[in-house]
Motif scaffolding. Structure first.
Motif, short mmCIF file in Angstrom:
data_model
loop_
_atom_site.label_atom_id
_atom_site.label_comp_id
_atom_site.label_asym_id
_atom_site.label_seq_id
_atom_site.Cartn_x
_atom_site.Cartn_y
_atom_site.Cartn_z
N ALA B 87 11.54 31.78 12.87
CA ALA B 87 12.21 32.58 12.97
C ALA B 87 11.57 34.00 13.16
O ALA B 87 10.33 33.94 13.19
N LEU B 88 12.25 35.18 13.33
CA LEU B 88 11.86 36.48 13.16
C LEU B 88 11.80 37.05 11.95
O LEU B 88 13.07 36.93 11.21
N TYR B 89 10.72 37.46 11.25
CA TYR B 89 10.61 37.86 10.05
C TYR B 89 10.60 39.51 9.98
O TYR B 89 9.52 39.92 10.36
N LEU B 90 11.46 40.08 9.28
CA LEU B 90 11.65 41.54 9.27
C LEU B 90 11.40 42.11 8.29
O LEU B 90 11.68 41.61 7.03
N CYS B 91 10.50 43.30 8.01
CA CYS B 91 10.47 43.84 6.69
C CYS B 91 11.04 45.36 7.11
O CYS B 91 11.25 45.75 8.24
N ALA B 92 11.95 45.89 6.08
CA ALA B 92 12.29 47.25 6.24
C ALA B 92 12.17 48.27 5.18
O ALA B 92 12.15 47.56 3.80
N SER B 93 11.66 49.36 5.28
CA SER B 93 11.42 50.08 4.21
C SER B 93 12.56 51.27 3.97
O SER B 93 13.10 51.51 4.94
N SER B 94 12.57 51.71 2.83
CA SER B 94 13.53 52.56 2.33
C SER B 94 13.01 53.60 1.32
O SER B 94 12.07 53.33 0.64
N LEU B 95 13.55 54.74 1.16
CA LEU B 95 13.18 55.59 0.25
C LEU B 95 13.05 55.12 -1.12
O LEU B 95 12.44 55.11 -2.15
N GLU B 96 14.63 54.84 -1.34
CA GLU B 96 14.80 54.19 -2.82
C GLU B 96 15.91 53.03 -2.36
O GLU B 96 16.63 53.06 -1.79
N GLY B 97 15.76 52.01 -3.12
CA GLY B 97 16.62 50.92 -3.06
C GLY B 97 17.46 50.56 -4.02
O GLY B 97 18.27 49.61 -3.87
N LEU B 98 17.16 51.10 -5.23
CA LEU B 98 18.33 50.56 -6.34
C LEU B 98 19.76 50.80 -6.12
O LEU B 98 20.73 49.93 -6.15
N ALA B 99 20.02 51.85 -5.59
CA ALA B 99 21.52 52.21 -5.73
C ALA B 99 22.10 51.53 -4.03
O ALA B 99 23.37 51.52 -4.26
N GLY B 100 21.25 51.20 -3.45
CA GLY B 100 21.91 50.59 -2.02
C GLY B 100 22.23 51.59 -1.13
O GLY B 100 22.21 52.88 -1.57
N GLY B 101 22.78 51.51 -0.06
CA GLY B 101 23.03 52.47 0.67
C GLY B 101 21.77 53.43 1.44
O GLY B 101 22.44 54.41 2.17
N GLU B 102 20.77 52.94 0.89
CA GLU B 102 19.69 53.83 1.75
C GLU B 102 19.44 53.39 3.08
O GLU B 102 19.55 52.24 3.50
N THR B 103 18.92 54.21 3.76
CA THR B 103 18.68 53.82 5.40
C THR B 103 17.42 53.11 5.29
O THR B 103 16.47 53.42 4.73
N GLN B 104 17.60 51.94 5.85
CA GLN B 104 16.21 51.09 6.03
C GLN B 104 15.70 51.32 7.43
O GLN B 104 16.58 50.95 8.39
N TYR B 105 14.39 51.26 7.51
CA TYR B 105 13.69 51.48 8.63
C TYR B 105 12.84 50.29 9.07
O TYR B 105 12.26 49.70 8.14
N PHE B 106 13.13 49.33 10.03
CA PHE B 106 12.36 48.16 10.36
C PHE B 106 11.41 48.07 11.08
O PHE B 106 11.31 49.12 11.91
N GLY B 107 10.47 47.35 10.73
CA GLY B 107 9.18 47.16 11.46
C GLY B 107 9.54 46.25 12.62
O GLY B 107 10.38 45.69 13.06
N PRO B 108 8.74 46.00 13.48
CA PRO B 108 8.74 45.20 14.74
C PRO B 108 9.15 43.65 14.43
O PRO B 108 9.38 42.92 15.30
N GLY B 109 8.57 43.24 13.32
CA GLY B 109 8.82 41.88 12.99
C GLY B 109 7.63 40.91 13.18
O GLY B 109 6.77 41.33 14.00
N THR B 110 7.57 39.82 12.75
CA THR B 110 6.58 38.81 13.00
C THR B 110 7.41 37.44 13.53
O THR B 110 8.49 37.09 12.71
N ARG B 111 7.04 37.02 14.45
CA ARG B 111 7.79 35.95 15.07
C ARG B 111 6.96 34.52 14.53
O ARG B 111 5.79 34.52 15.06
N LEU B 112 7.41 33.84 14.09
CA LEU B 112 7.03 32.48 13.27
C LEU B 112 7.54 31.21 13.99
O LEU B 112 8.83 31.18 14.02
N LEU B 113 6.57 30.57 14.52
CA LEU B 113 7.10 29.36 15.00
C LEU B 113 6.53 28.00 14.28
O LEU B 113 5.31 28.08 14.11
N VAL B 114 7.31 27.23 13.77
CA VAL B 114 6.88 26.13 12.98
C VAL B 114 7.01 24.75 14.04
O VAL B 114 8.30 24.57 14.24
N LEU B 115 5.78 24.06 14.05
CA LEU B 115 5.94 23.06 14.82
C LEU B 115 5.68 21.73 13.99
O LEU B 115 5.26 21.73 12.92
#
Lengths: 110, 115
Positions: B87-115
């Motif tokens: 799959a494509l594994y994405l991380c996203a950072s945000s200023l604060e995460g506890l309350a939810g609703g924070e804008t998340q900024y995604f990274g470009p992702g890592t494409r993992l292939l398992v054979l």
């Protein structure tokens, strides 16, 4: 658990036409966010809606949050080839995570 | 550009192996969320880290684990890889995460292939 559903899954649009994609949640949301992902890219934040009945516009894009805060829509007018991509809605029901819909993939016929 | 970086960009592993994916959050952001995006689907929440503590977890087995470091960068570790982990594994950072609703900024992702 919470489910977020989007329709349609695919939208083929003639350039210049309008279209709407819809997002529905099984639970009430505290907010809803919309993202666009270009082919081969990553999700890019477009907008967040928080208030019941809220409407926000970004140029040709109009976003709406339902009165019950369980549904949302994205309407694009005068579609352009730059609108190609997959549009995701993602809802948060007052906790720490976003639940994403499966997306609407938009293709444009020139 | 979101300022969120991920490494590596692509990775090929075989079934049963272990993998570590890395994410550097946007400057000033203390929350990192990890998502798995299978082909043709929306991102699925794996877990979130806030100030070095796991803040919540989605429906993923314990072989998916993570860390967040004092500089708020993060790692995702997957043990005993299965074919369906491709799959494509994405991380996203945000200023604060506890309350939810924070804008998340995604990274470009890592494409993992398992054979």
């Amino acid at each position: 658990g919470q489910q977020v559903m989007q329709i349609p899954q695919y939208q083929h649009v003639q350039e210049g036409e309008d279209f709407t994609t819809y997002c529905n949640s099984s639970t009430t949301l505290s907010n809803i966010q919309w993202y666009k992902q270009r082919p081969g890219g990553h999700p890019v934040f477009l907008i967040q809606l928080v208030k019941s009945g809220e409407v926000k516009k970004q140029k040709r894009l109009t976003f709406q949050f339902g009165e019950a805060k369980k549904n949302s829509s994205l309407h694009i007018t005068a579609t352009q080839t730059t609108d190609v991509g997959t549009y995701f809605c993602a809802g948060s029901p007052n906790d720490y995570k976003l639940s994403f819909g499966a997306g609407t993939t938009v293709t444009v016929r020139a | 550009e979101t300022g969120v970086t991920q490494s590596p960009t692509h990775l090929i592993k075989t079934r049963g192996q272990q993998v570590t994916l890395r994410c550097s959050s946007q400057s000033g952001h203390n929350t990192v969320s990890w998502y798995q995006q299978a082909l043709g689907q929306g991102p699925q929440f794996i877990f979130q880290y806030y100030r070095e503590e796991e803040n919540g977890r989605g429906n993923f087995p314990p072989r998916f684990s993570g860390l967040q470091f004092p500089n708020y960068s993060s790692e995702l570790n997957v043990n005993a890889l299965e074919l369906d982990d491709s799959a494509l594994y994405l991380c996203a950072s945000s200023l604060e995460g506890l309350a939810g609703g924070e804008t998340q900024y995604f990274g470009p992702g890592t494409r993992l292939l398992v054979l």
